[in-house]
Scaffold this motif. Structure first.
Motif, PDB file in Angstrom:
ATOM      1  N   MET A 262      -8.758  10.991  -4.352  1.00 54.32           N
ATOM      2  CA  MET A 262      -7.754  10.806  -3.302  1.00 54.32           C
ATOM      3  C   MET A 262      -8.340  11.065  -1.921  1.00 54.32           C
ATOM      4  O   MET A 262      -8.117  10.310  -0.970  1.00 54.32           O
ATOM      5  CB  MET A 262      -6.583  11.758  -3.529  1.00 54.32           C
TER       6      MET A 262
ATOM      7  N   LEU B   9     -10.649   8.186  -0.870  1.00 55.17           N
ATOM      8  CA  LEU B   9      -9.888   7.011  -0.445  1.00 55.17           C
ATOM      9  C   LEU B   9      -9.246   7.235   0.926  1.00 55.17           C
ATOM     10  O   LEU B   9      -9.166   6.317   1.752  1.00 55.17           O
ATOM     11  CB  LEU B   9      -8.811   6.690  -1.479  1.00 55.17           C
ATOM     12  N   ALA B  10      -8.791   8.463   1.158  1.00 51.32           N
ATOM     13  CA  ALA B  10      -8.159   8.760   2.451  1.00 51.32           C
ATOM     14  C   ALA B  10      -9.151   8.618   3.595  1.00 51.32           C
ATOM     15  O   ALA B  10      -8.778   8.252   4.714  1.00 51.32           O
ATOM     16  CB  ALA B  10      -7.572  10.171   2.422  1.00 51.32           C
TER      17      ALA B  10
ATOM     18  N   HIS C 149      -0.627  13.676  -2.116  1.00 49.83           N
ATOM     19  CA  HIS C 149      -1.436  12.475  -2.348  1.00 49.83           C
ATOM     20  C   HIS C 149      -0.935  11.301  -1.497  1.00 49.83           C
ATOM     21  O   HIS C 149      -1.737  10.535  -0.960  1.00 49.83           O
ATOM     22  CB  HIS C 149      -1.410  12.109  -3.833  1.00 49.83           C
TER      23      HIS C 149
ATOM     24  N   MET D  92      -2.893   9.166   1.564  1.00 45.73           N
ATOM     25  CA  MET D  92      -3.076   7.717   1.470  1.00 45.73           C
ATOM     26  C   MET D  92      -2.153   6.947   2.409  1.00 45.73           C
ATOM     27  O   MET D  92      -2.129   5.713   2.369  1.00 45.73           O
ATOM     28  CB  MET D  92      -2.785   7.266   0.034  1.00 45.73           C
TER      29      MET D  92
ATOM     30  N   ILE E 261      -3.567   3.881   4.400  1.00 47.79           N
ATOM     31  CA  ILE E 261      -4.499   2.964   3.746  1.00 47.79           C
ATOM     32  C   ILE E 261      -4.166   1.512   4.047  1.00 47.79           C
ATOM     33  O   ILE E 261      -5.039   0.641   4.052  1.00 47.79           O
ATOM     34  CB  ILE E 261      -4.518   3.230   2.220  1.00 47.79           C
TER      35      ILE E 261
ATOM     36  N   VAL F 176      -2.471   1.280  -3.169  1.00 48.02           N
ATOM     37  CA  VAL F 176      -2.392   2.486  -3.990  1.00 48.02           C
ATOM     38  C   VAL F 176      -2.119   2.123  -5.443  1.00 48.02           C
ATOM     39  O   VAL F 176      -2.708   2.708  -6.363  1.00 48.02           O
ATOM     40  CB  VAL F 176      -1.305   3.424  -3.445  1.00 48.02           C
TER      41      VAL F 176
ATOM     42  N   THR G  46      -5.178   1.265  -7.433  1.00 47.16           N
ATOM     43  CA  THR G  46      -6.153   2.320  -7.708  1.00 47.16           C
ATOM     44  C   THR G  46      -5.856   3.085  -8.987  1.00 47.16           C
ATOM     45  O   THR G  46      -6.668   3.918  -9.404  1.00 47.16           O
ATOM     46  CB  THR G  46      -6.200   3.322  -6.543  1.00 47.16           C
TER      47      THR G  46
ATOM     48  N   VAL H 197       4.319   5.881  -0.145  1.00 44.32           N
ATOM     49  CA  VAL H 197       3.546   5.145   0.856  1.00 44.32           C
ATOM     50  C   VAL H 197       4.311   3.909   1.311  1.00 44.32           C
ATOM     51  O   VAL H 197       4.372   3.602   2.508  1.00 44.32           O
ATOM     52  CB  VAL H 197       2.161   4.763   0.287  1.00 44.32           C
TER      53      VAL H 197
END
Length: 419
Positions: free
Chosen positions: A245, A248-249, A289, A293, A296, A329, A332, A342
């Motif tokens: 996580m 990716l962030a 989480h 994200m 993204i 997301v 993933t 998100v």
């Protein structure tokens, strides 16, 4: 911050005084039933030696905790009554825990002071509830030695678990200044986890030793040891997941779409606000989480938004970025609940789940405070909070904004900005 500074002084003093009195009493009067004391001491020491986490975990040494509870609730060994008493129980538990902690301390992962204090007080509570009643014969007179005796053991373990939950919440409140009520609720929610396995194993050990003698200890330790190994693997998987996580962030930061550290600041604020509002641990994990994200979707933009400040974009553009982020997301393999947060962070707040409202507010605050700066002409974080409050009629939930203000006040951010 040191381990000592995280503890309420009253808890530290009470646990230290109880341990000192118990040690002095045992040294003066000697050890009763030395073989049983040695067997349980070795079990507790091995449990501490095999700890799988730090003192920050709810129960980093479950085998040691189960052995300590079993000794506190031990009334017979192979059919013969024991007379070790409350103070000897505490002495054996403290001495064994310290011996087992030595290698872990050398490796930098030993028990913290709050862990030892909780162990002393929790075991002392269990022993104080059981040993006087058993040694006086009152327990046998009231319930005998049949199934009702086992029910009494289970009831005492439930009270002990409740006592430990209260101590854990008090310690966490003193360390973090988060509200006591939500912390206690979180500890109570966690009781069916590793805590129930510890209590069940402690009860079974005490009852088995009463019938079969000390040879029952290694037999009934094995299931909890296997459970501990499974928890260790689960913790490793969670750590890897969290690292994924975080990586990716950072994608938006590396690509130049968001400022350095923005995602982690929003995640930290979001988790603190969620805890202040009483969210469960599972919801806090989803919230954290999702906050990591939340930007993204900006990777879909041809030109980055200046300073990554999506709060300045139109509502339609914010929703488009949020939907694209949710789609990323989902690809993933992350929990679908994270993708929902998100996706919905740009919706009107009255239509959002609470987690999305929190991310929306924390993101806007970080963008506003960062843009103005702590010493900026508009007042920095203090002015950012005022802007959020002015927008609560349309953009942000008032309860979330006030929770954010409490979090910032506890952390001293607003006072430093004002100074």
């Amino acid at each position: 911050m040191s381990a000592a500074s995280r503890l309420p002084p009253t808890v530290t003093c009470l646990a230290g005084l109880l341990a000192a009195v118990s040690l002095a009493w045992t040294l003066w009067y000697g050890i009763a039933e030395g073989r049983a004391a040695l067997a349980f001491g070795v079990l507790i020491a091995l449990g501490e030696l095999a700890r799988w986490g730090s003192g920050e975990d709810r129960e980093p040494a479950p085998l040691g905790a189960a052995g300590a509870l079993a000794y506190a609730l031990l009334g017979e060994s192979a059919g013969q009554p024991t007379h070790h008493g409350v103070l000897q129980v505490i002495t054996v538990v403290v001495a064994a825990a310290l011996v087992g902690a030595v290698p872990n301390v050398a490796l930098g992962r030993g028990p913290t002071l709050d862990h030892l204090a909780r162990r002393v007080l929790t075991v002392g509570f269990a022993a104080a509830c059981f040993q006087p009643l058993y040694n006086s014969g009152k327990l046998a007179e009231w319930v005998g030695h049949g199934p009702y005796f086992a029910l009494v053991i289970v009831a005492l373990l439930a009270l002990t678990a409740l006592c430990d939950a209260v101590l854990a919440a008090v310690t966490a409140h003193a360390r973090t200044r988060w509200p006591f009520g939500p912390l206690l609720r979180e500890e109570l929610r966690a009781m069916p986890g590793i805590g129930s396995a510890v209590c069940a194993t402690g009860a079974v050990m005490a009852l088995a030793v009463a019938v079969a003698g000390l040879w029952a200890l290694p037999v009934f330790s094995l299931p909890l040891l296997l459970t501990q190994l499974s928890f260790r693997r689960y913790a490793a998987v969670r750590a890897t997941y969290r690292q994924t996580m975080a990586s990716l962030a950072r994608a938006t930061e590396i690509a130049g779409y968001t400022p350095q550290g923005h995602a982690h600041r929003v995640a930290g604020l979001s988790r603190a606000v969620g805890r202040d509002l009483g969210l469960s641990e599972s919801d806090l994990t989803v919230l954290e989480h999702a906050a990591l994200m939340h930007d993204i979707g900006q990777l879909s933009l041809v030109d980055p938004v200046p300073a990554g400040a999506t709060a300045t974009l139109s509502e339609a553009e914010q929703r488009r970025i949020a939907l694209l982020g949710g789609a990323v997301v989902r690809q993933t393999g992350v929990d679908a609940a994270v993708a929902v947060v998100v996706e919905r962070q740009a919706d009107p707040y009255r239509e959002q789940p609470l987690t999305a409202r929190i991310v929306r507010t924390a993101n806007a605050y970080d963008e506003m405070a960062r843009g103005e700066g702590p010493s900026g002409a508009l007042g920095g974080p203090l002015h950012a909070l005022e802007r959020l409050r002015l927008a609560t009629g349309h953009d942000y939930q008032p309860e979330v904004v006030e929770s954010l203000a409490r979090v910032l006040s506890r952390d001293g951010l607003t006072s430093r900005a004002a100074g």
